[in-house]
Design a protein around this motif. Sequence first.
Motif, PDB file in Angstrom:
ATOM      1  N   SER A  16       0.806  -1.227   0.000  1.00 22.87           N
ATOM      2  CA  SER A  16       0.000   0.000   0.000  1.00 22.87           C
ATOM      3  C   SER A  16       0.833   1.269   0.000  1.00 22.87           C
ATOM      4  N   GLY A  17       2.100   1.201   0.413  1.00 25.31           N
ATOM      5  CA  GLY A  17       2.875   2.435   0.471  1.00 25.31           C
ATOM      6  C   GLY A  17       4.368   2.208   0.390  1.00 25.31           C
ATOM      7  N   PHE A  18       5.070   3.215  -0.057  1.00 22.73           N
ATOM      8  CA  PHE A  18       6.523   3.202  -0.136  1.00 22.73           C
ATOM      9  C   PHE A  18       7.065   4.556   0.308  1.00 22.73           C
ATOM     10  N   GLN A  19       8.255   4.537   0.881  1.00 22.07           N
ATOM     11  CA  GLN A  19       8.975   5.793   1.114  1.00 22.07           C
ATOM     12  C   GLN A  19      10.110   5.841   0.115  1.00 22.07           C
ATOM     13  N   THR A  20      10.213   6.938  -0.608  1.00 20.10           N
ATOM     14  CA  THR A  20      11.239   7.094  -1.617  1.00 20.10           C
ATOM     15  C   THR A  20      12.236   8.159  -1.177  1.00 20.10           C
ATOM     16  N   SER A  21      13.489   7.994  -1.552  1.00 16.82           N
ATOM     17  CA  SER A  21      14.513   8.976  -1.212  1.00 16.82           C
ATOM     18  C   SER A  21      15.088   9.590  -2.473  1.00 16.82           C
ATOM     19  N   ARG A  22      15.577  10.815  -2.354  1.00 17.01           N
ATOM     20  CA  ARG A  22      16.032  11.586  -3.508  1.00 17.01           C
ATOM     21  C   ARG A  22      17.542  11.784  -3.451  1.00 17.01           C
ATOM     22  N   THR A  23      18.181  11.631  -4.608  1.00 16.28           N
ATOM     23  CA  THR A  23      19.625  11.787  -4.712  1.00 16.28           C
ATOM     24  C   THR A  23      19.984  13.242  -4.973  1.00 16.28           C
ATOM     25  N   GLY A  24      21.104  13.687  -4.411  1.00 16.10           N
ATOM     26  CA  GLY A  24      21.512  15.073  -4.554  1.00 16.10           C
ATOM     27  C   GLY A  24      22.678  15.274  -5.503  1.00 16.10           C
ATOM     28  N   VAL A  25      22.859  16.520  -5.903  1.00 13.89           N
ATOM     29  CA  VAL A  25      23.983  16.944  -6.738  1.00 13.89           C
ATOM     30  C   VAL A  25      24.638  18.140  -6.068  1.00 13.89           C
ATOM     31  N   ARG A  26      25.963  18.126  -5.993  1.00 16.19           N
ATOM     32  CA  ARG A  26      26.701  19.245  -5.408  1.00 16.19           C
ATOM     33  C   ARG A  26      26.750  20.420  -6.380  1.00 16.19           C
ATOM     34  N   GLN A  27      27.191  21.570  -5.884  1.00 13.61           N
ATOM     35  CA  GLN A  27      27.271  22.752  -6.737  1.00 13.61           C
ATOM     36  C   GLN A  27      28.247  22.567  -7.892  1.00 13.61           C
ATOM     37  N   ASN A  28      29.256  21.724  -7.713  1.00 14.82           N
ATOM     38  CA  ASN A  28      30.212  21.486  -8.800  1.00 14.82           C
ATOM     39  C   ASN A  28      29.720  20.461  -9.807  1.00 14.82           C
ATOM     40  N   GLY A  29      28.477  19.992  -9.653  1.00 13.09           N
ATOM     41  CA  GLY A  29      27.907  19.031 -10.577  1.00 13.09           C
ATOM     42  C   GLY A  29      28.164  17.582 -10.226  1.00 13.09           C
ATOM     43  N   GLN A  30      28.832  17.342  -9.124  1.00 18.53           N
ATOM     44  CA  GLN A  30      29.109  15.967  -8.711  1.00 18.53           C
ATOM     45  C   GLN A  30      27.866  15.356  -8.085  1.00 18.53           C
ATOM     46  N   VAL A  31      27.512  14.167  -8.546  1.00 18.80           N
ATOM     47  CA  VAL A  31      26.386  13.448  -7.940  1.00 18.80           C
ATOM     48  C   VAL A  31      26.808  12.946  -6.570  1.00 18.80           C
ATOM     49  N   TYR A  32      25.964  13.184  -5.578  1.00 20.01           N
ATOM     50  CA  TYR A  32      26.285  12.789  -4.209  1.00 20.01           C
ATOM     51  C   TYR A  32      25.319  11.687  -3.782  1.00 20.01           C
ATOM     52  N   SER A  33      25.821  10.462  -3.748  1.00 20.38           N
ATOM     53  CA  SER A  33      24.961   9.312  -3.462  1.00 20.38           C
ATOM     54  C   SER A  33      25.215   8.707  -2.089  1.00 20.38           C
TER      55      SER A  33
END
Length: 446
Positions: free
Chosen positions: A253-270
Amino acid sequence: MSRRGVLVGGGLLVGGGLLLAGCGGRERPSIESRDVGSDRDRNKRRLREILDRQTEAVKNKDEKAYLADLDSSNSDLVEHERMVFANLRQFEFAEFGYNTRRVAAHGDYTFGPVFRITQLTADESPVGAAPAETFRYRLAPKDGRLVIAEITPASPGDQKDALLSGPPADEAWNMTPLRVVQAADNVWLVGDDSVPDLEKFAAAAAAEAAIVRRLWEGRARFPGDVMYLTRDDDNYRRWFSLGKSSNFLPEISGFQTSRTGVRQNGQVYSDQRAGAAILINLKNIRDYYSGEDPRVTMHHELAHSVTAQLRATPSIISDLGSPTWAVEGFATWATGVRWPSEASRYRSQLRNGLGSFKGLPSSKDFYGAKRSLNYLLGWSVFAYIAQIKGREAAVEFYAQVIPLNDTLEPFVELPIFDGICERTLGTSAGAFLEGWQRFVRRGAGA
């Protein structure tokens, strides 16, 4: 379940692995030339100017300005972006814009990855990384200027394409007309057209969020909660790429989802989540009380969401996540604290389904054939701690377990777990596990 960060809550942790790699089988994208006079360089600057204008348009809620740089002859693109704008203007953003620090080019007109930064006021960026989604843009000359001719969103399967390598653009606002309702100062509900009665759920969402926060007390968490509601099975699968996971359980019935971020220099932060949301399929909710009442599902998912900031990578996709027995066990226990009748039901089901009891379940097959039993075993860990040390000890135990990963299973045999038991419970891991097993075999507090 939880996701991308995770499918947790009703059940799974789903995530998107983010790899920076070159394209195969076609011309390799090249980092833009330093020749400031090159067409490619000028076109990239034009793209940046267009994106800046769109950023201002969203902030000013100006649809005409948002659409002005699109190829007006492409009716599908214009209508899709009109829908996206109508959705975005309803959300409250702490930061919105476009990051092009790592943009490469394919030819003179196609650029990516372009990261759209979408940090809601419900999100927080403790490491300088804002939630983002990834797109590839194709420009075209028209009437003496460059316009946007095509926008391609990244999906979890696009990570080998250098122009689409980054967080998937799988937010619901890219796919479906939405309506947003603020349920409390820090709680928002989002619904599609299958939920015309969205306001009906506002009071329940606000109340359950407040109760979970009190249980979690002053520990680190995101500033707010965003809850997506639908009765549409297709949207339930599409939003946040939930249905693309091989472990997706449509009956949950439900899921919690999380969001990935990106730093100001464009680096993906996982390494850590940059935001979180809850997704609930109202069609799947049982009648716990009189009529449709989603409070139990809301509470379970909110218990995941309030701790999402502490979790690193989700476990189903990467096997580098928090122990799933702890993730699901805590949320189930929190729901039982809220409704003692639920705890009684868990206890009865555990007694009836225990069978051959071999200890804590592995994260690798947690959501398999013994899923129901695994949830209950996870619940019993926290029920046992609460019985011998109190609720605060159960919450603190979880707060110390959740930032860790169980790659080197069995996790409970690692020295770090022994240290957690000593600090929070005043006993060794071995003694704790022996006591917990006796507790389960004797009826889990019955």
